[in-house]
Design an enzyme around this catalytic site. Structure first.
Site, mmCIF file in Angstrom:
data_model
loop_
_atom_site.group_PDB
_atom_site.id
_atom_site.type_symbol
_atom_site.label_atom_id
_atom_site.label_comp_id
_atom_site.label_asym_id
_atom_site.label_seq_id
_atom_site.Cartn_x
_atom_site.Cartn_y
_atom_site.Cartn_z
ATOM 1 N N TYR A 149 0.957 -1.015 0.019
ATOM 2 C CA TYR A 149 0.100 -0.093 -0.162
ATOM 3 C C TYR A 149 1.023 1.132 -0.253
ATOM 4 C CZ TYR A 149 -3.090 3.596 1.816
ATOM 5 O OH TYR A 149 -4.090 4.681 2.062
ATOM 6 N N ASP A 188 -2.570 -1.880 -4.044
ATOM 7 C CA ASP A 188 -2.221 -0.324 -4.376
ATOM 8 C C ASP A 188 -1.064 1.027 -4.316
ATOM 9 O OD1 ASP A 188 -3.650 2.517 -4.005
ATOM 10 O OD2 ASP A 188 -4.223 2.269 -2.618
ATOM 11 N N HIS A 306 -12.439 1.894 -3.307
ATOM 12 C CA HIS A 306 -12.008 1.491 -4.584
ATOM 13 C C HIS A 306 -12.314 0.004 -4.783
ATOM 14 C CE1 HIS A 306 -6.998 3.037 -3.628
ATOM 15 N NE2 HIS A 306 -8.489 2.805 -2.310
#
Length: 629
Positions: A149, A188, A306
């Site tokens: 992330y 991500d 998301h």
């Protein structure tokens, strides 16, 4: 969730959870193992977790962080200091953890350029990079999986941290590739690779506020394009990044698809109009391009800002020794052969970093409250003595260990008999001795609250409602009797009483609850001299005086919110937002159209999307409020 996704490996980012908030249904998922990376400095922030299905895949190593400076559970040795056979490897070198010293404004002359080049490099604090819970690394015999992330761009204060993280991640990936290991990066990344991956990029290029080269050349975007095979790099490639090492799996199956976004701004309600960006990826080493049979996004799966991105690996993949079943190389050697299980999975297969081995979730060491009552009490030995509950009968003798063990958990008999046992093991009961000359300890009772003399019929309880606070206060009977006017004889008329009113009627008109017949007041009054009548509070208060603030209508006007303004384009109630951008308007509230943002990202007139209505909350004056004033 796992049944819906139908996956064997699930990577979740931005879990925003602390260790104390972990529950059984998050960790002890039947048939699954889990590996967490939790933030150490910012509580309830960031966080990554990877779930693996025990029936199909089992990693051989697990680490937290990208630098290797963190330590395995129950160990003070960092991952990069472990024996080589226990390392995932590829840790950034000291050179890769150094940031070149740069002049913020750039060198203007050759002399300044020499001065800058002679300045020492700044060392990146590796422990700080891994303190926010942003990476979990699992190694399978087939590849190294990095669930990540990456930091998002918020403001200039986080820009250095963000670029340091991306540079170190790039170094770790390239180091693992140089070791000959396959790498899969999933998560991500918080970067749109090209203009086709960002609605705002397409809009900026269409308006002419930015060229496509300028969009691609942003520092973070340029770094990502260096890493990926189909990335576009403007100008010469950076030193040490001459060649790409990863492959964009999802884009390879949809090379020309527009609007393939994975994230949308919830505050702008941009998802219905698909005004978003593609910042979530599944990337793999160049040698694994033919391993995948499909990859796509699941934009219809709601629940977050998301949407999931998935990639499906084929049953059999190419290896130097030929075609190999994927399950054979997704598990430790010997567990599968030709796709058929040879050994059953057990808790012994779990790695030290597994969430199942956290002390609070270790099934073998956990003890429930039922164990306290299910445990059979130990037998009392001849040397054990049960201590009575009363101090007078409490002998000053020690209790053996067997008695202490028995009394730790207690028994039903002791509860019935009212006896008390020693609650800690291996401790001698302490008896407080007192000399004859010392007085017995005295306990003082609490002083009762004094009861004030109040008017008859008025409750002494606290104020119950806000309305009672504004009602006219009654006159205390004791103070009234001290006044010359408050000593009526038999012939003194009662003040402020109408001929037809009784004391009970006046009490009701003032909001005082009258005493029922046969109350204590009546009993006292019957025993008193009937020739003298004591005045009540209602005799001295004019019941014609009304405080206007008590009015129900005034209160409703005072606390009623202003009506919501309608938008100009659709005449629908607007929604309220607050400005968070730095500047003079930071913190100000405003009204905008409630409809979702359109695909163009612009406010449109005469369409189904958001209209250009914009009203500062401080400037809004409702017609209803104006009429009332």
């Amino acid at each position: 969730m796992f049944d819906i996704l139908e996956a064997d490996i699930v990577i979740l980012q931005e879990t925003k959870i602390q260790r104390k908030d972990l529950r059984d249904d998050m960790v002890l998922v039947p048939g699954w193992d889990c590996y967490f990376s939790l933030p150490r400095v910012k509580k309830g922030y960031s966080g990554v977790v990877i779930y693996t299905r025990n029936a199909t895949c089992s990693p051989i190593r697990a680490e937290e962080g990208i630098t290797g400076v963190l330590c395995p559970p129950k160990s003070s040795t960092s991952f990069r200091s472990l024996p080589e056979e226990q390392q995932v490897g590829g840790y950034p070198t000291s050179d890769q953890l150094s940031r070149p010293a740069m002049n913020p404004e750039g060198p203007d002359s050759e002399e300044e350029q020499e001065d800058v080049s002679s300045m020492p490099d700044t060392t990146i604090d590796a422990s700080t990079l891994d303190s926010e819970g942003r990476c979990v690394i699992l190694e399978f015999p087939a590849f190294v999986l990095i669930g990540v992330y990456c930091p998002a761009y918020r403001d200039e204060s986080r820009d250095t941290f963000r670029m340091d993280f991306l540079n170190v991640l790039d170094s770790r990936i390239r180091n693992l590739t140089a070791m000959g290991k396959n790498v899969i990066v999933a998560g991500d990344i918080n970067i749109s690779k090209q203009a086709i991956d960002a609605a705002h990029g397409i809009e900026a290029i269409r308006k002419g506020t930015m060229t496509e080269d300028e969009f691609i050349s942003a520092p973070s975007r340029r770094l990502l394009n260096h890493l990926i095979s189909d990335g576009v790099v403007i100008g010469e490639r950076d030193e040490g990044r001459e060649h790409p090492v990863l492959f964009d799996v999802c884009r390879s199956f949809h090379p020309d698809r527009t609007g393939m976004y994975t994230c949308w701004d919830q505050k702008l309600n941009a998802r219905p109009g698909n005004y978003g960006s593609r910042i979530d990826y599944v990337l793999c080493s160049l040698g694994m391009q033919n391993w995948f049979s499909d990859s796509n996004i699941q934009e219809g799966l709601m629940g977050s800002d998301h949407c999931p991105v998935y990639a499906i690996i084929k049953e059999s993949v190419n290896q130097p020794e030929g075609e190999v079943n994927i399950r054979d190389i997704l598990n430790p050697p010997g567990m599968f052969n030709c796709g058929k299980r040879q050994q059953d999975y057990s808790n012994e297969c779990a790695l030290p970093a597994s969430g199942r081995l956290l002390p609070e979730f270790d099934v073998d060491k956990r003890r429930s409250i039922k164990d306290m009552f299910a445990r059979k009490p130990a037998s009392i030995t001849s040397g054990s003595v049960e201590l009575a509950a009363t101090p007078a009968n409490m002998p000053a003798t020690q209790v053996t260990e067997s008695t202490a063990t028995h009394t730790t958990f207690g028994s039903a008999d002791s509860a019935r008999n009212g006896s008390t046992r020693i609650a800690e093991r291996n401790q001698t009961p302490q008896i407080v001795s007192r000399k004859r000359s010392q007085p017995l300890p005295t306990t003082f009772a609490k002083r009762p609250k004094s009861t004030a003399l109040t008017s008859p019929g008025v409750s002494t309880a606290g104020q119950k409602t806000l309305t009672g606070f504004f009602k006219p206060k009654s006159v205390d009977v004791y103070e009234a009797t001290r006044s010359p006017m408050a000593s009526p004889g038999p012939s003194t008329p009662l003040l402020n009483r109408k001929p037809s009113e009784t004391p009970q009627d006046q009490g009701t008109a003032l909001g005082i609850n009258p005493q029922p017949p046969g109350s204590q007041e009546d009993i006292i009054r019957n025993e008193a001299d009937t020739s003298t009548e004591w005045p009540t509070a209602s005799k001295f208060v004019d019941d014609t005086i009304i405080d206007p603030i008590v009015s129900k209508e005034d209160w409703s006007k005072l606390f009623t919110k202003k009506p919501v303004p309608p938008c100009d384009g659709h005449q629908e109630p607007c929604i309220s937002l607050t400005t968070k951008k730095p500047g003079m308007n930071r913190g100000r509230s405003f009204w905008i159209c409630p409809r979702p943002l359109g695909p163009s990202g612009e406010k449109e007139k005469g369409t189904q999307w958001r209209c250009p209505t914009f009203i500062w909350a401080s400037d809004w004056s409702s017609p209803v409020a104006t009429q009332e004033q």
